[in-house]
Scaffold this motif. Structure first.
Motif, short mmCIF file in Angstrom:
data_model
loop_
_atom_site.label_atom_id
_atom_site.label_comp_id
_atom_site.label_asym_id
_atom_site.label_seq_id
_atom_site.Cartn_x
_atom_site.Cartn_y
_atom_site.Cartn_z
N GLU A 34 -6.55 -8.77 1.30
CA GLU A 34 -7.72 -9.60 1.12
C GLU A 34 -7.16 -10.53 -0.12
O GLU A 34 -7.22 -11.48 -0.47
CB GLU A 34 -8.98 -8.79 0.84
CG GLU A 34 -9.76 -8.28 1.93
CD GLU A 34 -10.81 -7.41 1.59
OE1 GLU A 34 -11.22 -7.12 0.50
OE2 GLU A 34 -11.48 -7.08 2.32
N LYS A 35 -6.49 -9.79 -1.03
CA LYS A 35 -6.21 -10.21 -2.36
C LYS A 35 -5.05 -11.27 -2.06
O LYS A 35 -5.14 -12.43 -2.66
CB LYS A 35 -5.43 -9.27 -3.29
CG LYS A 35 -6.58 -8.14 -4.04
CD LYS A 35 -5.94 -7.56 -5.11
CE LYS A 35 -6.98 -6.49 -5.91
NZ LYS A 35 -7.68 -7.57 -6.93
N SER A 95 0.86 -1.26 0.05
CA SER A 95 -0.09 0.10 -0.01
C SER A 95 0.81 1.27 -0.07
O SER A 95 0.28 2.41 -0.24
CB SER A 95 -1.02 0.05 1.07
OG SER A 95 -0.24 -0.04 2.31
N ILE A 143 -3.01 0.87 -3.83
CA ILE A 143 -3.95 0.01 -3.49
C ILE A 143 -3.96 0.09 -1.92
O ILE A 143 -2.84 0.26 -1.03
CB ILE A 143 -3.65 -1.56 -3.60
CG1 ILE A 143 -4.80 -2.19 -3.25
CG2 ILE A 143 -2.35 -2.00 -3.33
CD1 ILE A 143 -4.73 -3.88 -4.06
N GLU A 144 -5.25 0.08 -1.25
CA GLU A 144 -5.03 0.16 0.19
C GLU A 144 -4.67 -0.98 0.80
O GLU A 144 -4.76 -2.24 0.38
CB GLU A 144 -6.73 0.58 0.67
CG GLU A 144 -7.22 1.78 0.19
CD GLU A 144 -8.63 2.11 0.59
OE1 GLU A 144 -9.13 0.86 1.37
OE2 GLU A 144 -9.21 3.18 0.32
N GLU A 167 -6.01 -3.07 3.47
CA GLU A 167 -6.78 -4.15 3.52
C GLU A 167 -7.15 -4.86 2.17
O GLU A 167 -7.16 -6.07 2.24
CB GLU A 167 -8.11 -3.66 4.31
CG GLU A 167 -7.98 -2.94 5.64
CD GLU A 167 -7.43 -4.34 6.56
OE1 GLU A 167 -8.11 -5.66 6.40
OE2 GLU A 167 -6.54 -4.07 7.39
N LYS A 168 -7.20 -3.87 1.28
CA LYS A 168 -7.62 -4.60 -0.20
C LYS A 168 -6.41 -5.55 -0.68
O LYS A 168 -6.56 -6.69 -0.85
CB LYS A 168 -7.83 -3.69 -1.14
CG LYS A 168 -8.22 -3.87 -2.40
CD LYS A 168 -9.67 -4.55 -2.45
CE LYS A 168 -10.08 -4.89 -3.85
NZ LYS A 168 -11.49 -5.38 -3.86
#
Length: 617
Positions: free
Chosen positions: A507-508, A495, A500-501, A503-504
């Motif tokens: 998750e990925k 991040s 991109i954040e 958390e995102k």
């Protein structure tokens, strides 16, 4: 980058040709007045005492084969003040080595005009210096093949002199010679150092040597051993042919002894060999010495005028003229004996700095300091040699001590007044202090320069994967971890560097792991994982690396020791596949398997990745 065209034979010839000069053809008669019967012993001791400096120079040259010689290595290692001292002393040492060869030319004129005195000899030397200065300003082209031929002729003549002269030796001359104390023999050995000065000159052409890790070592060691043997034997034979009176009063002892062996032809052959050695040493020395101030000027440690190169001739005219002016001044101002002592003084100062540089480099903790030759008996050999060299300087008399003190003080004054604000690079000495104090004070300039040298040494042509690895985010953990923590760390790093954040990204990473395990080569001793994700946008791709010697608990209770995380946009799909393939190839190489878990820091980890063999585009 300079072309790498010099092989072992050329290195041997350059070093040998630079050493065989006035030290053999002129100096024995001068040294005999101090050493007496211990003349050949002084030459042997000087050679043995030089060995630590030879080892240290080889280590530094194989780690940093760069044009500029001792100045470059010392400046990078000990810092700018020491670099200035090294640059100036090396400049003066090579200049005086050339000046001593010029005196040799004047001295051998006495074979034609026996009535010439020291003043006339100096005038001839000054005239020769002016001629070679003009020659160097016009052109600096030289031929390696010509050097090889010249050295071969010199070695043949000297070998013949030893073999023929041995049979004519009168060993009673040794018992009739004045006995000398060990202090006198050691003092004479200090003066003889000038005879072996050619070894340091080779460091200046290290960047032009093919496979320096092997070629420099073979060429220099062979040159040193052969030259030392020839010096000692030739001087020993001369002692056995000439009487005390003849040897103590002759400036051309080898030719005088050759005259007893073969009459006029013996005199002319040895005189011709001597003149050939003097001419090449003087000419090449003026050229090499003038490159020291030029290199220092380019590093902004001397005024820009020293670095200016003539557009018409392609030579550093001002540096050549100043170098020649220094030679002429010292030739005119010192007696021949004092000249030899002062020349040897600057050689010894250079050797002291060289040995100190090796000590600092070994203790600096630099990951990319990887010489292919390592000096034996470290650090005892280097420490003892520094002490002995200082004793030699003291034993050479008050004049040499005063000159050395004045030169060092003037160099430090110059650093404070001019060069301090110009210096920008961090030295290995600062890296050593950082290791001791555990502080990040050194920077990465030297590490990056050494890495570039390593890549050049292994003939690695960098591709885009190498550039990605150089800029990769990397973390070295020293406690056990698990996949949850590792993905948290990766997500935060991603991040910060990509759009991109956190958390995102997290998750990925987990979603990708659920689709299929990212562990590669689970059956090998050091299994690794390559989690990878796709992010939105274009022209984004980055590599993130975590090494954990304590192990990372992955899915299904498997343990991995390294995680390579790839994150990039869809348009970088090709780069993604290339990076996966590159990592898969790297982790199977011997350098990776053997060194990865032993690496001391993140810099060394990157170096291992960059030096590992793989297919490059």
């Amino acid at each position: 980058m300079l072309k790498k065209e010099l092989g072992t034979l050329e290195v041997f010839s350059i070093a040998t040709g630079a050493m065989i000069s006035s030290g053999l053809f002129v100096l024995p008669g001068i040294i005999y007045q101090e050493s007496g019967a211990g003349l050949s012993l002084s030459y042997l001791i000087a050679g043995i005492l030089l060995l630590p400096a030879v080892f240290s120079q080889l280590e530094l040259s194989t780690a940093m084969p760069r044009a500029g010689g001792n100045y470059v290595t010392v400046e990078r290692i000990l810092g700018t003040p020491a670099g200035i001292i090294a640059g100036i002393t090396n400049w003066l040492a090579i200049s005086l080595k050339s000046g001593f060869a010029l005196i040799g030319i004047g001295t051998f004129a006495t074979l034609i005009f026996p009535e010439l005195g020291e003043t006339q000899i100096k005038l001839i030397a000054i005239g020769a210096c002016v001629f070679f200065t003009f020659l160097n300003i016009i052109s600096t082209e030289s031929s390696g093949k010509a050097q090889v031929i010249m050295v071969a002729v010199l070695l043949l003549i000297i070998s013949a002199y030893i073999l023929i002269g041995y049979r004519a030796m009168d060993f009673s001359y040794f018992t009739k010679a004045p006995k000398s104390k060990w202090a006198n023999i050691l003092g004479a050995a200090g003066t003889v150092f000038i005879s072996y000065g050619g070894i340091t000159k080779v460091a200046s052409i290290a960047e032009e040597v093919k496979d320096p890790g092997k070629t420099l070592v073979r060429g220099i060691i062979a040159s040193f051993v052969i030259t030392l043997i020839l010096y000692v034997l030739a001087v020993l034979v001369t002692q056995g042919i000439l009487s005390h009176r003849e040897l103590s009063t002759s400036y051309t002892p080898i030719s005088l002894a050759a005259g007893y062996l073969a009459g006029k032809p013996g005199i002319w052959v040895t005189a011709g060999a001597a003149l050939l050695a003097f001419i090449t040493t003087a000419n090449a020395g003026i050229m090499t010495a003038s490159r020291n101030p030029m290199s220092m000027s380019r590093d902004r440690l001397l005024p820009p005028i020293f670095g200016k190169v003539s557009k018409k001739t392609g030579t550093p005219v001002f540096s050549i003229i100043i170098t020649s002016a220094i030679i002429i001044s010292i030739v005119a101002g010192l007696s021949i004996e004092k000249f030899a002592k002062v020349a040897s003084l600057f050689m010894i100062l250079t050797y002291i700095l060289t040995n100190l540089s090796v000590i600092v480099m070994r203790y600096s903790g630099l990951a990319n300091y990887r010489p292919t030759f390592k000096s034996p008996f470290f650090p005892i050999l280097q420490a003892l040699s520094v002490v002995v060299y200082i004793i030699l300087i003291i034993d050479m008399g008050s004049l040499t001590m005063a000159i050395s003190a004045v030169v060092i003080v003037l160099c430090l004054i110059w650093y404070v007044v001019y060069a301090r604000n110009q210096a920008g690079k961090k030295s290995a000495f600062l890296h050593m202090l950082a290791n001791i104090t555990n502080q990040e004070i050194a920077g990465n300039d030297l590490e990056e320069e050494l890495l570039t040298i390593l890549l050049e040494r292994q003939d690695i042509k960098e591709d885009e994967i190498d550039r990605l690895i150089k800029n990769a985010w990397i973390l070295d953990m020293d406690r056990p971890s698990d996949i949850q923590e590792i993905f948290d760390i990766f997500a935060e790093a991603i991040s910060e560097r990509l759009p991109i954040e956190k958390e995102k990204a997290r998750e990925k990473l987990f979603a990708r792991e659920q689709q299929a395990s990212t562990i590669i080569f689970p059956g090998i001793a050091v299994p690794h994982a390559i989690p990878h994700i796709v992010i939105e946008g274009k022209n984004f791709f980055d590599i993130f690396i975590i090494r954990n010697k304590e192990g990372i608990k992955w899915e299904n209770n498997q343990t991995v020791y390294t995680a390579f995380c790839l994150a990039g946009s869809k348009d970088k799909r090709d780069m993604h596949l290339r990076a996966l393939m590159a990592i898969a190839q790297i982790v199977q190489t011997d350098i990776f398997t053997n060194d990865w878990l032993e690496a001391k820091n993140t810099t060394e980890l990157k170096t291992i990745l960059l030096l590992a063999e793989r297919k490059r585009n």
